[in-house]
Design an enzyme around this catalytic site. Structure first.
Site, PDB file in Angstrom:
ATOM      1  N   THR A  25       0.793  -1.299   0.000  1.00 36.38           N
ATOM      2  CA  THR A  25      -0.035   0.127   0.020  1.00 36.38           C
ATOM      3  C   THR A  25       0.945   1.194   0.018  1.00 36.38           C
ATOM      4  OG1 THR A  25      -0.180  -0.060   2.481  1.00 36.38           O
ATOM      5  CG2 THR A  25      -2.048  -1.104   1.236  1.00 36.38           C
ATOM      6  N   ASP A  27       4.203   4.072  -1.369  1.00 35.23           N
ATOM      7  CA  ASP A  27       4.687   4.661  -2.250  1.00 35.23           C
ATOM      8  C   ASP A  27       5.413   3.970  -3.353  1.00 35.23           C
ATOM      9  OD1 ASP A  27       4.199   7.504  -3.169  1.00 35.23           O
ATOM     10  OD2 ASP A  27       6.452   7.799  -2.900  1.00 35.23           O
ATOM     11  N   ALA A  29       5.367   0.826  -4.191  1.00 36.82           N
ATOM     12  CA  ALA A  29       4.430  -0.110  -4.901  1.00 36.82           C
ATOM     13  C   ALA A  29       3.657   0.749  -5.777  1.00 36.82           C
ATOM     14  CB  ALA A  29       3.736  -0.949  -3.762  1.00 36.82           C
ATOM     15  N   HIS A 250      23.620   4.134  -4.528  1.00 33.23           N
ATOM     16  CA  HIS A 250      23.499   4.165  -6.172  1.00 33.23           C
ATOM     17  C   HIS A 250      24.705   4.612  -6.764  1.00 33.23           C
ATOM     18  CE1 HIS A 250      19.081   3.791  -5.751  1.00 33.23           C
ATOM     19  NE2 HIS A 250      19.050   5.021  -5.516  1.00 33.23           N
TER      20      HIS A 250
HETATM   21  C1  BG6 Z   1      15.859   6.665  -4.928  1.00 32.02           C
HETATM   22  C2  BG6 Z   1      16.032   7.824  -3.675  1.00 32.02           C
HETATM   23  O1  BG6 Z   1      16.330   5.573  -4.248  1.00 32.02           O
HETATM   24  O2  BG6 Z   1      16.361   7.114  -5.981  1.00 32.02           O
HETATM   25  C3  BG6 Z   1      15.330   9.120  -4.122  1.00 32.02           C
HETATM   26  O3  BG6 Z   1      15.510   7.314  -2.508  1.00 32.02           O
HETATM   27  C4  BG6 Z   1      15.800   9.357  -5.359  1.00 32.02           C
HETATM   28  O4  BG6 Z   1      15.544  10.065  -2.957  1.00 32.02           O
HETATM   29  C5  BG6 Z   1      15.625   8.387  -6.374  1.00 32.02           C
HETATM   30  O5  BG6 Z   1      15.025  10.708  -5.925  1.00 32.02           O
HETATM   31  C6  BG6 Z   1      16.177   8.812  -7.623  1.00 32.02           C
HETATM   32  O6  BG6 Z   1      15.880   7.841  -8.692  1.00 32.02           O
HETATM   33  P1  BG6 Z   1      15.720   8.055 -10.423  1.00 32.02           P
HETATM   34  O7  BG6 Z   1      15.898   6.889 -11.077  1.00 32.02           O
HETATM   35  O8  BG6 Z   1      14.603   8.897 -10.599  1.00 32.02           O
HETATM   36  O9  BG6 Z   1      16.808   8.900 -10.431  1.00 32.02           O
END
Ligand code: BG6
Length: 486
Positions: A25, A27, A29, A250
């Site tokens: 439920t 965000d 998802a 990331h």
């Molecule tokens: C998410 C972060 O993992 O990646 C967010 O929690 C961020 O804060 C998002 O905005 C960015 O992902 P993308 O693919 O939109 O660059």
């Protein structure tokens, strides 16, 4: 593995599955997982027989019909495949809901039993933990205690820990129920097409790999500015900050792919071994080589501490002590409320040994003399090289020029998968190539320890800018490729 009937894809299709979505439920998802699962179904990439069981604590429980309705709204709002036609009907019929509390998992158990009967045979189980990190351990323990963990794989969302001890504790909890081969620590950046393309660019061409090292490259930038702010996620963000939210998760992972040695084979073990070696060679971060920023107005956001020192921006210099990269700084930057949303990796090449040519004409700077290879990860992505050419005319005058390969112009990306879609598919197929291993994440937290222990105070920056002024000092004598480079 068989090819899906009527499949528009040419890839492998997973074995029959029951997928359980914890946080159904929430965000993530709504924005990514439910629309993404439907896109996979439409592309013929879900198993021939499958069921998707949504789950959440009992106070957020939904009926099957309400869950289907929520999924339909999510796909309509966020999906590339609109929820209509026979494909949607088939997908919708596969959705059910089962609430679970740590002390009362019965509704979920019963929903999984029913889903397995509907699929028939012995389907695999895939659990996706799209829940806040503090809930990971209790869900894992429940999966172990109820026997649901048998014949199952688990996708664990980020951030994976907040420092070395918490990551070690989390790994210990998960390993007490799942062995490493069944754990998929997800980082949706690694599911982006362009990450695979780094492997193709580097290892399928004789052109790039020979120059992909300290002899030819002077520095590397991994730059992921975001235009969006914290989008109402104050509670998450205050406890996390950009370093944990974006860099550990990331950008370090991207760095692993850019810096790795050639794997012996394109298989999970070799790829992950090479990526982890990059992390092993990473020098401990020096807090003096880090700029932490906070956009003006952040402290006035609802739910934010008015004296908050949480960074909404970070830029840092990373050094890799290995034979390929010794002495080549990697500059990483990410932040909220910046001038543009981009995903860009820039490799700056060394200057030729002799300077025979005059400066570039008007507006040309010393830095612009450098050749660059720019890999843009925005969907659908592009790769550009920048170099100098002679301006036509009698004088030997240099001007900047470029060559661009644009995915969007060259390929039909209708059936390309978004990060989450690709990674959920890989998890169903049991392919761990693009997932983080326990030793890798622990090593990243270990290298980050000096920064976490002694962060310098945040510096303010104006929303819409590119961060605090001191980032130019951090990268000197080079300069940030953005926003100058298109
Ligand atoms: C998410 C972060 O993992 O990646 C967010 O929690 C961020 O804060 C998002 O905005 C960015 O992902 P993308 O693919 O939109 O660059």
């Amino acid at each position: 593995m068989a090819s899906g009937p009527g499949s528009e894809s040419s890839g492998p299709v997973p074995d029959d599955h029951v997928i359980v979505l914890f946080g159904a439920t929430g965000d993530l998802a709504r924005r990514k997982l439910l629309p993404g699962l439907f896109h996979l179904a439409k592309a013929g990439l879900l198993p021939a027989r499958y069921r998707i069981v949504g789950s959440a604590p009992s106070q957020a429980a939904l009926s099957d019909d309400a869950f289907r309705e929520r999924a339909r709204e999510a796909a309509a709002e966020f999906g590339r495949s609109k929820p209509e036609g026979p494909e949607w009907q088939k997908f919708e019929e596969a959705l059910t809901f089962g609430a679970a509390d740590p002390d009362d998992p019965e509704p979920l158990l019963s929903a999984v039993r029913k889903a397995e009967q509907a699929v028939g045979g012995e389907p695999r189980r895939l659990f996706h933990l799209a829940v806040p990190p503090m809930a990971f351990a209790s869900v894992i323990e429940m999966l172990g205690a109820t026997g649901l963990a048998e014949n199952a794989r688990v996708i664990v969302e980020k951030p994976f820990g907040t420092d070395l001890p918490s990551a070690q504790a989390l790994n210990a909890t998960i390993h007490s129920v799942f062995d490493e081969s069944r754990i998929f620590r997800i980082d949706h950046f690694l599911g982006k097409e362009s990450v695979d393309n780094i492997l193709a660019l580097r290892f399928a061409n004789g052109l790039f790999e020979p120059i992909w090292n300290r002899d030819h490259i002077s520095h590397v930038q991994i730059d992921v500015p975001e235009k969006i702010g914290i989008e109402g996620r104050a509670q998450f963000f205050e406890g996390t900050g950009t370093f944990r939210d974006m860099i550990v998760t990331h950008l370090f992972q991207l760095m692993g792919f850019i810096a790795m040695e050639p794997p012996t084979e394109l298989v999970a073990k070799s790829l992950r071994d090479e990526k982890e070696k990059v992390f092993q060679s990473m020098r401990h971060l020096d807090p003096a080589q880090v700029v932490r920023g906070q956009y003006e107005g952040y402290r006035d956001e609802p739910g934010v501490d008015p004296r908050s020192d949480t960074e909404t921006f970070i830029a840092l210099r990373v050094e890799l002590d290995n034979w390929r990269w010794a002495g080549v700084p990697f500059f990483l930057r990410s932040g909220k409320s910046l001038g543009e949303g981009r995903h860009v990796v820039t490799l700056g090449f060394r200057e030729p040994a002799l300077r025979m040519f005059p400066q570039p004409a008007q507006g040309g700077s010393e830095a612009a003399r450098n050749n660059e290879l720019v890999i843009d990860f925005d969907d659908p992505g592009r790769i550009a090289t920048h170099f100098l050419v002679k301006e036509p005319g009698p004088a030997m005058r240099l001007e900047e020029a470029g060559m661009v390969f644009d995915y969007g112009d060259s390929f039909n990306s209708m059936y390309a998968l978004e990060g989450y879609e690709r990674l959920i598919l890989d998890a169903m197929l049991g392919d761990q190539s693009l997932f983080t291993r326990s030793d890798g994440i622990e090593r990243l937290w270990e290298s980050s320890a000096p920064l976490l222990a002694n962060p310098l105070p945040v510096e303010p920056y104006a929303p819409g800018s590119w961060g605090p002024k001191s980032i130019d000092r951090l990268i000197a004598p080079y300069r940030w490729s953005l926003p100058h480079r298109r």
